[in-house]
Design an enzyme around this catalytic site. Structure first.
Site, short mmCIF file in Angstrom:
data_model
loop_
_atom_site.label_atom_id
_atom_site.label_comp_id
_atom_site.label_asym_id
_atom_site.label_seq_id
_atom_site.Cartn_x
_atom_site.Cartn_y
_atom_site.Cartn_z
N HIS A 51 74.45 54.25 36.05
CA HIS A 51 73.40 53.65 35.85
C HIS A 51 72.54 54.27 37.05
O HIS A 51 71.35 54.84 36.81
CB HIS A 51 73.24 52.18 36.33
CG HIS A 51 72.04 51.65 36.98
ND1 HIS A 51 70.94 51.36 36.07
CD2 HIS A 51 71.53 51.17 38.24
CE1 HIS A 51 69.99 50.99 36.62
NE2 HIS A 51 70.15 50.92 37.96
N ASP A 67 49.07 78.01 31.58
CA ASP A 67 50.43 77.50 31.28
C ASP A 67 51.10 77.70 32.54
O ASP A 67 50.83 77.95 33.53
CB ASP A 67 51.15 78.39 29.96
CG ASP A 67 52.19 77.45 29.49
OD1 ASP A 67 53.28 77.11 30.20
OD2 ASP A 67 52.37 77.27 28.37
N TRP A 114 76.91 56.24 42.37
CA TRP A 114 76.64 57.55 42.19
C TRP A 114 76.69 58.27 43.47
O TRP A 114 76.31 59.52 43.26
CB TRP A 114 74.81 57.15 41.92
CG TRP A 114 74.23 57.30 43.07
CD1 TRP A 114 73.96 56.15 43.97
CD2 TRP A 114 73.18 58.04 43.68
NE1 TRP A 114 73.02 56.16 45.09
CE2 TRP A 114 72.41 57.59 44.67
CE3 TRP A 114 72.62 59.47 43.34
CZ2 TRP A 114 71.56 58.38 45.59
CZ3 TRP A 114 71.80 60.24 44.02
CH2 TRP A 114 71.25 59.63 45.16
N SER A 122 68.58 72.70 36.30
CA SER A 122 67.49 72.35 35.65
C SER A 122 66.35 71.90 36.58
O SER A 122 65.10 72.61 36.42
CB SER A 122 67.66 70.92 34.66
OG SER A 122 66.33 70.49 34.25
N SER A 123 66.72 71.13 37.53
CA SER A 123 65.48 70.66 38.44
C SER A 123 65.25 71.88 39.58
O SER A 123 63.85 71.87 39.81
CB SER A 123 65.66 69.49 39.19
OG SER A 123 67.00 69.46 39.78
N HIS A 183 69.01 61.85 51.40
CA HIS A 183 67.41 61.15 51.59
C HIS A 183 66.32 62.02 51.36
O HIS A 183 65.72 61.50 50.83
CB HIS A 183 67.59 61.02 53.32
CG HIS A 183 66.45 60.26 53.64
ND1 HIS A 183 66.46 58.98 53.60
CD2 HIS A 183 65.13 60.73 53.80
CE1 HIS A 183 64.98 58.49 53.71
NE2 HIS A 183 64.53 59.40 54.06
N GLU A 239 66.20 63.47 48.57
CA GLU A 239 66.19 62.97 47.38
C GLU A 239 65.11 61.78 46.88
O GLU A 239 64.48 61.81 46.08
CB GLU A 239 67.44 62.77 46.52
CG GLU A 239 67.52 62.20 45.34
CD GLU A 239 66.96 63.13 44.18
OE1 GLU A 239 67.08 64.53 44.33
OE2 GLU A 239 66.40 62.73 43.12
N TYR A 259 62.81 61.15 48.74
CA TYR A 259 61.27 61.59 48.55
C TYR A 259 60.88 62.60 47.47
O TYR A 259 59.76 62.72 47.12
CB TYR A 259 60.97 61.97 49.93
CG TYR A 259 60.79 60.94 51.10
CD1 TYR A 259 59.88 60.45 51.09
CD2 TYR A 259 62.09 60.83 51.91
CE1 TYR A 259 59.56 59.31 51.93
CE2 TYR A 259 61.90 59.78 52.66
CZ TYR A 259 60.82 58.89 52.81
OH TYR A 259 60.74 57.79 53.53
N SER A 311 47.58 58.72 44.10
CA SER A 311 46.16 59.47 44.59
C SER A 311 45.42 59.87 43.71
O SER A 311 44.24 60.17 44.11
CB SER A 311 46.93 60.48 45.56
OG SER A 311 47.70 59.90 46.59
N HIS A 370 71.25 57.65 58.70
CA HIS A 370 70.82 56.44 58.70
C HIS A 370 71.87 55.49 57.21
O HIS A 370 71.67 54.41 57.35
CB HIS A 370 69.54 55.75 58.55
CG HIS A 370 68.82 56.59 57.48
ND1 HIS A 370 67.43 56.94 57.53
CD2 HIS A 370 69.11 56.76 56.13
CE1 HIS A 370 67.10 57.35 56.29
NE2 HIS A 370 68.11 57.43 55.48
N HIS A 371 72.34 56.45 56.55
CA HIS A 371 73.23 55.89 55.36
C HIS A 371 74.51 55.49 55.81
O HIS A 371 75.48 55.21 54.92
CB HIS A 371 72.89 56.64 54.14
CG HIS A 371 71.71 56.96 53.79
ND1 HIS A 371 71.01 56.24 52.77
CD2 HIS A 371 70.59 57.66 53.96
CE1 HIS A 371 69.87 56.49 52.22
NE2 HIS A 371 69.62 57.34 53.22
N THR A 425 53.60 57.45 56.39
CA THR A 425 53.74 56.59 55.33
C THR A 425 52.65 55.73 55.71
O THR A 425 51.75 55.34 54.64
CB THR A 425 55.07 55.84 55.33
OG1 THR A 425 55.94 56.89 55.44
CG2 THR A 425 55.01 55.06 53.96
N LYS A 462 49.12 57.17 54.94
CA LYS A 462 48.91 57.24 53.19
C LYS A 462 48.43 55.70 52.81
O LYS A 462 47.63 55.73 52.16
CB LYS A 462 50.25 57.59 52.57
CG LYS A 462 50.66 58.96 53.01
CD LYS A 462 51.91 59.71 52.03
CE LYS A 462 51.65 59.84 50.91
NZ LYS A 462 50.87 61.19 50.33
N ARG A 492 77.59 44.93 47.35
CA ARG A 492 77.27 45.45 46.32
C ARG A 492 78.39 46.27 45.66
O ARG A 492 79.38 46.13 46.14
CB ARG A 492 76.29 46.71 46.68
CG ARG A 492 76.79 48.04 47.41
CD ARG A 492 75.72 48.73 47.95
NE ARG A 492 75.27 49.58 46.88
CZ ARG A 492 74.56 50.81 47.15
NH1 ARG A 492 74.47 51.07 48.47
NH2 ARG A 492 73.82 51.63 46.37
#
Ligand code: CU1
Length: 528
Positions: A80, A109, A145, A172-173, A256, A258, A260, A271, A305-306, A331, A334, A453
């Site tokens: 998931h 293009d 994950w 790919s990314s 982390h 990721e 963002y 925006s 922090h994780h 943040t 924004k 969890r």
């Protein structure tokens, strides 16, 4: 020269010049075709990952074990997460980038049109590899994950499939991001300076740099697991002089940023949408660019922090706590700018605006629970609890998914040439809003009460909130089918969309003709 991207239409009457049917989609180098394929792929993965979420919620509907065995349950949490992050959310925003960035900056293009095709076509095999790992002996990776060792060094071949899938998704990314950076830096129309670009282009430029910086880090981390598994290394094995905590550092140095990589393009979409439905230009454009850049830079220096519970020195805990809290400042800038854009605007509340306001409110809530978790002393209590699950689903679902829907509804008239069904769109929004909160708001309480969890069973005191959450999840899942109906109806026809369907401050991308030509290249260019 026959190979001018976006060139003249004169060969359109020769049907044999253009592959049709399936081959058209396999061979296309057109950014719009590729953007559409990304979006359809991501929606398909969203359904697959969503079904896995519903297996999880079905199991957690009541205490005890009734739907899946614990191994399968853990495999569901892993797939998931991986599918939603790499298969659904990231490709959705790459799809938006493909469709909109060339239109927004006046490029014919993407810079590397054939690489663009390859970037997309790497995704389906990776997705098949990842999901089919459920069928091999031992099943899929059952680690979550994050793929933490030592567990992932020991489990079966499903883990190797997950590692290889992550490699392919990463390639790919990275290629997609190189394409986006090159397109934005080299292919802007004359007069389109960087500080005149629509903000969506800025957010993707920044995101693409993040992707190029951290996807190789993830690839390195999973490759080290692979060599620990098969080639006798001990990177993460204490018995051989390694350390499993090293993996957590490497993973979250990717992980982390990721967050963002997913959130910043979402900021970009919102925006674009909020000014259009406020009939005002975006408030504080330059400060948006600087705030987004600051968030991206800060995202590299907060990863531990994780990991407050791994036993790091107090000085380290304090550093990561304060660095994390710093992100609240840009943040806040924004969020202030989005609200200020709406202030005294001529507001209207069509579906894209509803999803944007939903994003604004709920993403901010997710930010606040993130601030709570940034405090080391609090996090030690809440680590690996349902509070964390609630927090990041506010960021990922109400943040990223809601803004993806905002963008999809906003640009559907541009993409299809038809208006979508506004009544159904609004129904989709309200159902999503209600069921999303029903699913995830109560998970804060479960976490605060101590429910862990990634565990298929729980004690009786958690029963009520889990029941509410599971009903909410099934409601949310079913509500997403409304979106599918809206898109299919819109593709089939309906009211013709005008060039400026939102009657306000639509961006530059609306002035480019729609629908798209089938191929950018009339004849594929010959390399000499
Ligand atoms: Cu983080």
């Amino acid at each position: 020269m026959a190979a001018i991207p976006g060139g003249a239409d004169h060969s359109h009457d020769h049907a044999h010049d253009h592959p049709s049917g399936f081959m058209r989609w396999v061979t296309t180098t057109n950014h719009k075709d590729i953007g559409s394929m990304y979006l359809w792929f991501s929606f398909a993965m969203f359904i697959v990952g969503g079904i896995m979420a519903l297996v999880i919620r079905a199991e957690l509907f009541q205490p005890g074990l009734q739907v899946v065995d614990p191994d399968r349950f853990n495999q569901m949490t892993t797939l998931h997460g991986l599918i939603m992050v790499f298969g659904a959310i990231m490709p959705a925003f790459v799809g938006f980038a493909n469709w909109m960035i060339p239109l927004m900056i006046g490029a014919s293009d993407m810079a590397f049109a054939r690489m663009n095709n390859w970037s997309f076509w790497l995704l389906p095999p990776a997705a098949i590899l990842l999901t089919s790992s459920l069928l091999v002996p031992g099943g899929a990776a059952a680690s979550g994950w994050t793929l933490y060792p030592p567990l992932t060094v020991q489990m079966g071949i499903g883990m190797d499939m997950a590692i290889f899938a992550v490699h392919i998704l990463g390639i790919s990314s990275i290629m997609g991001s190189i394409n986006i950076v090159t397109t934005i830096l080299n292919m802007r129309a004359p007069g389109m300076t960087l500080m005149k670009m629509p903000l969506f282009c800025w957010t993707w430029l920044i995101t693409a740099y993040l992707v190029i910086a951290v996807m190789p880090v993830l690839a390195g981390a999973v490759t080290m697991i692979l060599t620990d598994r098969h080639f006798g290394t001990s990177f993460f094995n204490a018995a051989g002089g390694g350390d499993p905590v090293l993996y957590q550092h490497i993973f979250w140095f990717f992980g982390h940023p990721e967050v963002y990589i997913i959130a910043i393009p979402a900021f970009g979409v919102v925006s674009q949408v909020i000014p259009a439905f406020s009939r005002k230009p975006l408030f504080g454009y330059a400060s948006m660019v600087y705030a987004t850049s600051s968030i991206a830079i800060l995202s590299f220096i907060v990863w531990a922090h994780h990991m407050y519970t791994v036993g790091m020195p107090v000085a380290g805990q304090l550093y990561f706590m304060f660095a994390t809290m710093l992100i609240a400042i840009p943040t806040g800038v924004k969020v202030f700018n989005w609200v200020a854009t709406m202030w005294r605007g001529s507001l209207s509340f069509e579906t894209p605006m509803l999803f944007s306001i939903g994003f604004l409110f709920l993403f901010t809530l997710g930010g606040f629970s993130g601030l709570v978790l940034s405090m080391t002393a609090v996090d030690v209590q809440l680590h690996d609890s349902y509070y964390v699950v609630a927090h990041f689903h506010y960021v990922m679902v109400a943040g990223a998914l809601f803004s993806a829907y905002a963008g999809a509804y906003y640009w559907l008239p541009k993409w299809t040439g038809h208006m979508y069904d506004e009544k159904l769109g609004k129904l989709h929004f309200w159902l999503s809003l209600i069921f999303f909160n029903m699913t995830f708001f109560v998970q804060h309480f479960l976490g605060l009460a101590g429910m862990p969890r990634r565990i298929p069973d729980y004690s009786l005191q958690f029963a009520e909130f889990n029941k509410i959450s599971s009903i909410g999840a099934f409601g949310f899942g079913l509500s997403q089918l409304v979106f599918l109906v809206v898109v299919l109806k819109c593709l089939k026809g309906g009211e013709k969309a005008s060039a400026k369907p939102w009657d306000g401050a639509e961006g530059l991308e609306w002035t480019v003709p729609s629908p798209a030509p089938h191929h950018t290249f009339e004849v594929p260019p010959v390399v000499k």
